[in-house]
Design a protein around this motif. Structure first.
Motif, PDB file in Angstrom:
ATOM      1  N   SER A 121       0.845  -1.202   0.000  1.00 50.41           N
ATOM      2  CA  SER A 121       0.000   0.000   0.000  1.00 50.41           C
ATOM      3  C   SER A 121       0.872   1.242   0.000  1.00 50.41           C
ATOM      4  N   TYR A 122       0.331   2.326  -0.584  1.00 50.60           N
ATOM      5  CA  TYR A 122       1.087   3.565  -0.753  1.00 50.60           C
ATOM      6  C   TYR A 122       0.279   4.762  -0.268  1.00 50.60           C
ATOM      7  N   GLU A 123       0.998   5.703   0.311  1.00 46.73           N
ATOM      8  CA  GLU A 123       0.456   7.012   0.622  1.00 46.73           C
ATOM      9  C   GLU A 123       1.252   8.008  -0.215  1.00 46.73           C
ATOM     10  N   GLY A 124       0.635   8.480  -1.297  1.00 43.15           N
ATOM     11  CA  GLY A 124       1.403   9.216  -2.283  1.00 43.15           C
ATOM     12  C   GLY A 124       2.369   8.269  -2.970  1.00 43.15           C
ATOM     13  N   ASP A 125       3.653   8.615  -2.986  1.00 46.03           N
ATOM     14  CA  ASP A 125       4.663   7.729  -3.559  1.00 46.03           C
ATOM     15  C   ASP A 125       5.393   6.905  -2.508  1.00 46.03           C
ATOM     16  N   ARG A 126       4.985   7.039  -1.266  1.00 48.30           N
ATOM     17  CA  ARG A 126       5.682   6.361  -0.177  1.00 48.30           C
ATOM     18  C   ARG A 126       4.981   5.058   0.193  1.00 48.30           C
ATOM     19  N   ALA A 127       5.746   3.958   0.177  1.00 49.92           N
ATOM     20  CA  ALA A 127       5.188   2.668   0.590  1.00 49.92           C
ATOM     21  C   ALA A 127       4.911   2.685   2.087  1.00 49.92           C
ATOM     22  N   ARG A 128       3.714   2.249   2.471  1.00 50.79           N
ATOM     23  CA  ARG A 128       3.326   2.284   3.880  1.00 50.79           C
ATOM     24  C   ARG A 128       3.271   0.894   4.503  1.00 50.79           C
TER      25      ARG A 128
END
Length: 384
Positions: free
Chosen positions: A106-113
């Motif tokens: 899962s991603y928040e923007g381009d950052r993997a969460r």
């Protein structure tokens, strides 16, 4: 017999498995165009094919069309997710016994969460390749049994369940075929609230995944999600007179300074695991009793080849520098007693724990599970 019963799996009839090409062509996971490409790739190169999707733009659910919206929401909320998925094979591939793997990130923007990985593989009991890494993650003291006839265990970061042997078959000296799921660092816990939430989400996704695998393998039947899991297990002050909660197992005085905190996995599962250390962040020793005869197979090679010999009343084993494995024959089949010293402890910070505690541990645990008497002896040449 207390503690040694293996939960019965639901009745799942074995069905003939179609050839790989035909199964790929009717796969719920791979759409028609993708399936044709995968068949060609598999036939031409013998490789395991991957597909990558961004959800929810494509139709099939992740992980062999098994993870429904409930599981995805519980794990990832409303974040964007990407899926990397191998097609499932008819038979395990390579030395790792893998049928296939699926990863959802899962991603928040381009950052993997958050990343969740689902593996379908047969645990090795012949060469012992699954006797260390897999148990360190999936047989830890943070696990509790799934219960209700479900042959598996769960924590807030890892969960696993064995597939019915009627569906997968089983050769001698092999462990079970399992579906396991993991996210983040093994046994990393923030609070009881997060532990309960994450454990419930992982368990739900695990049941979805294993039922998808059962269906993909061409078998009938399904596992039901457990209604209630036991309370999360907590670290506690070590009781020297009943070490790891085992009556008759006294912790030698030389180790009490270093083994101040203890945690014991939930009772009634395929294995009972105790870990102890100076505190919860510094586990020094692990004691594992595996009462499920099929799961116990993963330690068979170690019981034969991993150190100096140990003889017992009704069993045999080996003891090495930081690991001891003893195989006992009980009424329910084989039981494995495993001691591991992960860090120096005790007199002179040496690795002496396994030899010092193995005889009393096996004797006391055998009594607890109704498998006594067990008296262990070391050959004179290895007693020093």
């Amino acid at each position: 017999m207390a503690g040694a019963e293996t939960p019965e799996a639901p009745e799942i009839a074995e069905a003939p498995r179609p050839p790989l090409v035909r199964r790929l062509l009717r796969s719920r996971t791979v759409r028609a165009a993708t399936a044709a490409a995968l068949v060609g790739a598999l036939l031409g190169a013998g490789a395991v094919a991957w597909r990558t999707d961004t959800l929810p733009l494509l139709g099939p659910s992740p992980c062999w069309n098994s993870l429904g919206s409930g599981s995805m929401d519980a794990l990832f909320g409303d974040r964007r997710t990407e899926v990397e998925e191998q097609s499932l094979l008819n038979d395990p591939m390579g030395d790792d016994g893998s049928y296939g793997q699926c990863r959802v990130t899962s991603y928040e923007g381009d950052r993997a969460r958050r990343r969740v990985t689902v593996n379908v593989h047969r645990l090795d009991g012949l060469r012992g390749t699954d006797s260390r890494g897999w148990p360190s993650e999936f047989l830890s003291s943070g696990m509790v049994p799934l219960g209700e006839g479900l042959p598996g265990m769960a924590s807030s970061s890892r969960a696993w369940i064995a597939l019915p042997q009627a569906c997968t078959g089983r050769d001698d000296f092999t462990g079970p075929t399992v579906v396991d799921i993991g996210m983040g660092r093994a046994d990393f816990e923030v609070s009881s609230e997060y532990t309960l939430r994450d454990r419930a989400a992982l368990t739900g996704a695990l049941i979805d995944a294993v039922n998808g695998v059962i269906d993909d393998f061409g078998c009938s039947g399904a596992y039901r999600e457990p209604r209630d899991l036991p309370a999360p297990v907590e670290w506690d002050d070590t009781r020297a007179s009943a070490f790891c909660g085992i009556k008759g197992l006294a912790l030698p005085a030389a180790y009490r300074k270093d083994l101040r905190q203890t945690r014991v996995s939930g009772e009634g599962g395929q294995a009972r695991i105790c870990e102890a250390g100076y505190d919860s962040d510094e586990t020094s020793v692990r004691l594992t009793t595996v009462t499920d005869p099929v799961l116990a197979e993963i330690y068979s090679a170690d019981a034969l080849h991993s150190g100096a010999p140990v003889k017992g009343t009704r069993g045999y084993g080996k003891v090495g520098g930081n690991r001891a494995v003893f195989r006992a024959v009980c009424q329910t089949g084989q039981v494995m007693f495993v001691l591991e010293q992960l860090r120096p402890a005790g007199p002179g910070d040496r690795f002496t724990f396994t030899r010092d505690l193995l005889p009393t541990y096996v004797a006391a645990e055998a009594e607890r599970i109704g498998c006594a008497p067990q008296k262990l002896t070391f050959p004179a040449s290895s007693a020093s």
